[in-house]
Design a protein around this motif. Structure first.
Motif, PDB file in Angstrom:
ATOM      1  N   PHE A  97      -7.494   0.087  -4.204  1.00  0.00           N
ATOM      2  CA  PHE A  97      -7.647   0.215  -2.757  1.00  0.00           C
ATOM      3  C   PHE A  97      -8.384  -0.991  -2.164  1.00  0.00           C
ATOM      4  N   LEU A 136       0.822  -1.195   0.000  1.00  0.00           N
ATOM      5  CA  LEU A 136       0.000   0.000   0.000  1.00  0.00           C
ATOM      6  C   LEU A 136       0.863   1.254   0.000  1.00  0.00           C
ATOM      7  N   LEU A 163      -3.330   8.776  -7.260  1.00  0.00           N
ATOM      8  CA  LEU A 163      -3.222   8.155  -5.943  1.00  0.00           C
ATOM      9  C   LEU A 163      -2.328   8.986  -5.029  1.00  0.00           C
TER      10      LEU A 163
END
Length: 496
Positions: A58, A8, A337
């Motif tokens: 996500f 992530l 992002l």
């Protein structure tokens, strides 16, 4: 392959070089891993937009298969549109109500041009290019109309393409297969069986008479524009049963799967060994995670519900919708992002809305000849057509490239406005494309908001998709803002 929090961090900050040491990966690996994941996100959402791919990433940060470069399965179909599609959809609905679901209901009306074939994410761009090239070569040669003949037997009802025309369609499919092989060595095989639209399949014998009666009511002479359409599916679940989540579920144990209403679950009979009575083992389409779930929280879904749409091309006139899945778009996703993670400014809410149901989509591109008499007077021939239309200085033929919305389209828009009003949403400004369908949609949203007449629509030409979706060589002729206002549409005549 690596701890989710580190993966992530790669997506959020792009600090790849800082992560090389703790991940023990050589420098070239991380950038290629990032590009691979970004392409997978874009292709898994059909290249619709960056936001959809962003949401997909996500939700899949814990997906154990996120880093795997598994190819997807693709198929090329011929799909009807216009009045014929309306009739086939009506048949689908009525046959399901009268006789229950049969195997034909698993997939929408179509003619199969190519068998399912494999295509890695890195070659999807070339696949779209191959289809565009093939259609360009076939301009003017594609048969129109396509003659269809009803055929019935004890467990099958379908509309078969006349044999001579079917050979022409197979040649088109063969040319597409050759083009795909030439561009990126993709192994595509054209459909060898008789070309047809399946109406009903594997139904009970006592339903034959009812289904045959419904099928005979389908007028195959109705107008139809045929679309070459690309779909894909996740190869891992090609032979799984597709289930739709009806109710949310919060896991009570580590081996259970969280359920979100509307998500799809893939279930294989081979994986049910660990499940007790009343439970099934499946994999979520929304997250990629697997686990046990209560059987009464899901229902059977249609096979095509989870297929990803990759765009279409009209074969009978110039209109293309093929999202391009490129590395540049992947970079754009990465930048979005990163920007999202760094944004700290005051919030501004922007609602973006498409237009309501279009006249030419429902009634076909020949709706104008049905609705205007020799003197150019409008006469509606269907209750879903608007009672009246604004007059145009260039004549009614200008509606050919600037069509209105249907009565149902106006209702759709008004309901959106009512929903915004009910949620106490305050709208300060309305900007709109100059196309009539968009102005009518915006006007009806304001009606639902109880703001028509009070708030004015700012018609902004820059919002029209100038370079992409206009067929032919000329741009539409818009209705002037003053004429829109004269037709009682809430537009701002002073806006520049």
């Amino acid at each position: 392959k690596h701890p989710p929090e580190k993966r992530l961090l790669i997506f959020m900050t792009g600090a790849a070089m800082e992560l090389i040491s703790p991940l023990s990966l050589p420098p070239p690996v991380i950038p290629s891993l990032l590009l691979s994941c970004r392409l997978k996100a874009l292709i898994s959402t059909g290249g619709r937009n960056v936001q959809a791919a962003c949401d997909w990433l996500f939700s899949h940060v814990d997906d154990p298969f996120l880093d795997d470069s598994l190819p997807r399965e693709y198929v090329l179909y011929l799909r009807p549109s216009g009045p014929l599609l309306h009739q086939l959809t009506h048949f689908w609905q009525q046959s399901r109500v009268l006789c229950g679901k049969n195997k034909a209901h698993n997939i929408f009306p179509h003619i199969t041009l190519c068998q399912f074939f494999m295509c890695p994410d890195s070659k999807v761009d070339a696949l779209g290019e191959a289809l565009q090239n093939t259609v360009a070569q076939w301009r003017g040669r594609f048969p129109n109309p396509i003659p269809l003949e009803l055929y019935t037997c004890s467990n099958f009802i379908g509309l078969f393409v006349e044999e001579q025309v079917a050979e022409v369609l197979k040649n088109f499919a063969s040319d597409f297969a050759s083009e795909a092989s030439l561009l990126q060595s993709l192994a595509v095989k054209s459909h060898k069986k008789q070309l047809h639209v399946t109406l009903a399949y594997h139904f009970q014998a006592n339903h034959l008479a009812s289904l045959e009666k419904l099928a005979k009511a389908v007028d195959v002479s109705q107008g139809c524009d045929w679309l070459a359409v690309l779909y894909s599916r996740d190869i891992r679940f090609a032979n799984h049963e597709t289930l739709r989540v009806m109710y949310p579920y919060t896991p009570q144990n580590e081996d259970e799967l969280e359920l979100v209403t509307g998500d799809f679950i893939f279930m294989s009979p081979m994986e049910q060994g660990s499940a007790s009575e009343g439970w099934v083992y499946g994999t979520s389409m929304g997250t990629g995670l697997s686990g046990l779930l209560p059987e009464n929280y899901v229902s059977r879904a249609d096979e095509c519900d989870t297929w990803v749409f990759h765009g279409h091309i009209y074969l009978t006139y110039d209109q293309v919708l093929l999202p391009m899945i490129t590395s540049e778009v992947a970079v754009m996703l990465f930048q979005m992002l990163r920007a999202n993670s760094q944004s700290r400014g005051p919030k501004r809410t922007l609602f973006v809305c498409r237009h309501g149901e279009r006249m030419d989509v429902v009634f076909g591109k020949h709706w104008i000849s049905q609705c205007f008499d020799a003197k150019g007077r409008y006469v509606r021939t269907n209750l879903n057509m608007p009672p009246s239309l604004p007059s145009r200085s260039g004549g009614f033929r200008d509606y050919d490239k600037d069509c209105p919305i249907t009565v149902f389209g106006s209702t759709q828009a008004r309901l959106i406005g009512e929903a915004l009003l009910e949620s106490h949403t305050v709208v300060d400004f309305v900007y709109c494309s100059p196309s009539l369908r968009c102005v009518q949609t915006a006007h009806n949203i304001l009606r639902g908001l109880q703001q028509d007449g009070k708030m004015k629509i700012r018609v902004e030409p820059g919002l029209f998709e100038w370079t992409k979706w206009v067929s032919g060589n000329s741009l539409p002729t818009w209705i002037p803002v003053t004429d829109l206002a004269a037709a009682n549409l809430s537009v701002d005549t002073t806006y520049r």
